[in-house]
Design a protein around this motif. Structure first.
Motif, PDB file in Angstrom:
ATOM      1  N   ARG A   1      10.345  13.158  -7.854  1.00  0.00           N
ATOM      2  CA  ARG A   1       9.913  13.236  -6.454  1.00  0.00           C
ATOM      3  C   ARG A   1      10.421  12.031  -5.657  1.00  0.00           C
ATOM      4  N   MET A   2      10.428  10.856  -6.284  1.00  0.00           N
ATOM      5  CA  MET A   2      10.943   9.671  -5.603  1.00  0.00           C
ATOM      6  C   MET A   2      12.403   9.891  -5.196  1.00  0.00           C
TER       7      MET A   2
ATOM      8  N   GLN B   1       4.385   2.298  -4.028  1.00  0.00           N
ATOM      9  CA  GLN B   1       5.797   2.276  -3.653  1.00  0.00           C
ATOM     10  C   GLN B   1       5.963   1.674  -2.259  1.00  0.00           C
TER      11      GLN B   1
ATOM     12  N   ARG C   1      12.581  12.625  -2.385  1.00  0.00           N
ATOM     13  CA  ARG C   1      12.043  12.202  -1.098  1.00  0.00           C
ATOM     14  C   ARG C   1      12.939  11.175  -0.406  1.00  0.00           C
TER      15      ARG C   1
ATOM     16  N   ILE D   1       7.237  11.905 -11.348  1.00  0.00           N
ATOM     17  CA  ILE D   1       7.127  10.886 -10.291  1.00  0.00           C
ATOM     18  C   ILE D   1       8.525  10.418  -9.885  1.00  0.00           C
TER      19      ILE D   1
ATOM     20  N   ASN E   1       0.095   6.293  -4.891  1.00  0.00           N
ATOM     21  CA  ASN E   1       0.157   7.569  -5.599  1.00  0.00           C
ATOM     22  C   ASN E   1       0.898   8.617  -4.776  1.00  0.00           C
ATOM     23  N   GLU E   2       1.962   8.140  -4.127  1.00  0.00           N
ATOM     24  CA  GLU E   2       2.905   8.965  -3.372  1.00  0.00           C
ATOM     25  C   GLU E   2       2.355   9.476  -2.054  1.00  0.00           C
ATOM     26  N   ASN E   3       1.228   8.928  -1.618  1.00  0.00           N
ATOM     27  CA  ASN E   3       0.642   9.272  -0.324  1.00  0.00           C
ATOM     28  C   ASN E   3       0.718   8.069   0.605  1.00  0.00           C
TER      29      ASN E   3
ATOM     30  N   LEU F   1       3.303   3.612  -0.099  1.00  0.00           N
ATOM     31  CA  LEU F   1       2.697   4.814  -0.660  1.00  0.00           C
ATOM     32  C   LEU F   1       1.804   4.431  -1.831  1.00  0.00           C
TER      33      LEU F   1
ATOM     34  N   HIS G   1       8.601  -0.927  -6.410  1.00  0.00           N
ATOM     35  CA  HIS G   1       7.555  -0.083  -7.014  1.00  0.00           C
ATOM     36  C   HIS G   1       6.823  -0.834  -8.122  1.00  0.00           C
TER      37      HIS G   1
ATOM     38  N   PRO H   1       0.862  13.844  -5.750  1.00  0.00           N
ATOM     39  CA  PRO H   1       0.518  13.533  -4.359  1.00  0.00           C
ATOM     40  C   PRO H   1      -0.224  14.680  -3.687  1.00  0.00           C
TER      41      PRO H   1
END
Length: 427
Positions: free
Chosen positions: A132-133, A374, A136, A129, A393-395, A391, A62, A43
């Motif tokens: 981080r999921m 996500q 977060r 990934i 790509n986590e952004n 999200l 997801h 991200p």
């Protein structure tokens, strides 16, 4: 009239900035030119926007692409070795050509009996990934909650799923995990729609792209550095195909352990690298985006996936602590799903192929190896109002839906918007 002229200048200026921005990003990081072969960069957004007061995440839905892999076809490795080996026997290779032959032989040997399979880097990407999921959204994974995972029946996707699940279990051994990979779920995990597929590339579309490619040649200079005989290039080899495959190998090398030893990007100038990406970017838009001249319907190839996401989310909202639903598949799902959802404006229709990049349709931002979408669901209390943010790509992304709390959206608004859109498509 003066105001109109100023507005025109502002629009033209924004278009020029977008075009220059993509080119500059590739010049600064040539790996971005790999399009769908880009190794997952992680991200770019370090801190997510805090949720409205009192709202906490309780469920994640997801869909992710498998991690970095070898090229799928043996021919991509065999063909350049064969062509360059024959030229070497004929004394037609330059010193550089001989060295390129050495390098492509290394790549072929590494990939032997592994084409299409997950690489070491691909496994690590999914661990990171998942990590981080978890970090977060720890509320989602707290205690003995259920994580249900599905994969397509392709081994690289199954192994991507297993690496992600292993990471989650390492962080919380209490998780209750179910996982599967079955043809039973392929109707939404990797939908095959022959009728829609047959509309993807009508004659007009192919002619348009041939004309577009002709404006962006990238092979002549390269071939003259590899071979010492222009007639040999002209009469004995398919030079354009060879140059394209060498660029594909150069792009995918970043997913290989050989990336620590060799490169093939040095064969191309920066402008050639950019031009190769430009052609690939445009082709991906034409085949999976909202392209007018094939009917603009290709994103609906993911209609079953989106309906499933909506239906399963509605079911999980009825559970006090549902956990997460994880799905592992391919970029040919992630890209059209992004366009179907209209994330960050990727649903826009662009008629002029020369404007695809300048209008911000940039493929490497959507579907690198390990790409993921996500849906993060929030609420204050069980049974209360539900919010969601998406999200890519986590952004955080924007949706084509009104919200006074973006990037958070009211689930009922999101569900209503996409249900109407899906219902508008007639098979």
């Amino acid at each position: 009239m003066k105001k109109l002229f100023i507005t025109f200048l502002l629009i033209a200026g924004c278009t020029a900035v977008n075009a220059q921005q993509a080119k500059q990003e590739i010049f600064e990081n040539i790996n971005l030119s790999a399009s769908n072969y880009l190794a997952y960069p992680g991200p770019t957004q370090e801190k997510l926007t805090p949720a409205p007061k009192g709202y906490k995440p309780f469920y994640i839905s997801h869909y992710g692409r498998h991690g970095s892999r070898y090229l799928i076809g043996d021919d991509d490795y065999d063909m350049p070795v064969s062509v360059l080996s024959e030229a070497d026997k004929q004394g037609k290779l330059t010193t550089l050509g001989k060295d390129v032959l050495r390098r492509v032989k290394m790549l072929r040997e590494e990939s032997r009996n592994r084409t299409g399979e997950l690489t070491e880097l691909g496994a690590e990407q999914h661990k990171q990934i998942a990590k981080r999921m978890y970090e977060r959204f720890p509320e989602v994974f707290k205690g003995a909650v259920h994580v249900d995972a599905k994969s397509t029946v392709v081994i690289r996707c199954i192994l991507s799923m297993e690496n992600a699940l292993q990471q989650l279990l390492e962080m919380n051994p209490q998780l209750i995990i179910t996982h599967d990979a079955s043809k039973h779920d392929m109707y939404y995990m990797n939908q095959t729609d022959e009728a829609l597929k047959n509309k993807k590339a009508p004659r007009r579309s192919n002619v348009m792209f041939d004309e577009y490619k002709a404006k962006h040649p990238t092979s002549e200079r390269l071939l003259n550095t590899l071979f010492n005989d222009k007639d040999y290039i002209k009469y004995e080899i398919d030079g354009v195909k060879l140059a394209d495959v060498l660029f594909k190998l150069a792009s995918n090398l970043q997913s290989s352990e050989l990336r620590k030893q060799i490169t093939l990007y040095d064969l191309f100038t920066k402008d050639e690298i950019y031009e190769n990406w430009l052609k690939n970017n445009t082709r991906w838009y034409m085949t999976y985006g909202n392209f007018k001249f094939n009917g603009g319907t290709q994103p609906f190839s993911q209609r079953n996936l989106l309906r499933t996401i909506i239906h399963q989310a509605d079911s999980c909202i009825q559970i006090e602590r549902p956990g997460a639903t994880l799905r592992f598949g391919h970029e040919t799902m992630v890209l059209p799903l992004t366009c179907l959802l209209g994330l960050n404006g990727y649903d826009q229709q662009i008629d002029n192929l020369d404007e695809v990049e300048s209008k911000g349709w940039i493929n490497y931002k959507v579907f690198p190896m390990g790409a993921n979408i996500q849906f993060i669901f929030y609420r204050k209390s069980f049974g209360g109002d539900v919010l969601v943010k998406v999200l890519l790509n986590e952004n955080e992304t924007t949706l084509p839906i009104h919200s006074d709390i973006a990037p958070y959206y009211r689930w009922n608004d999101v569900k209503e918007y996409y249900t109407k859109k899906l219902d508008s498509y007639k098979e």
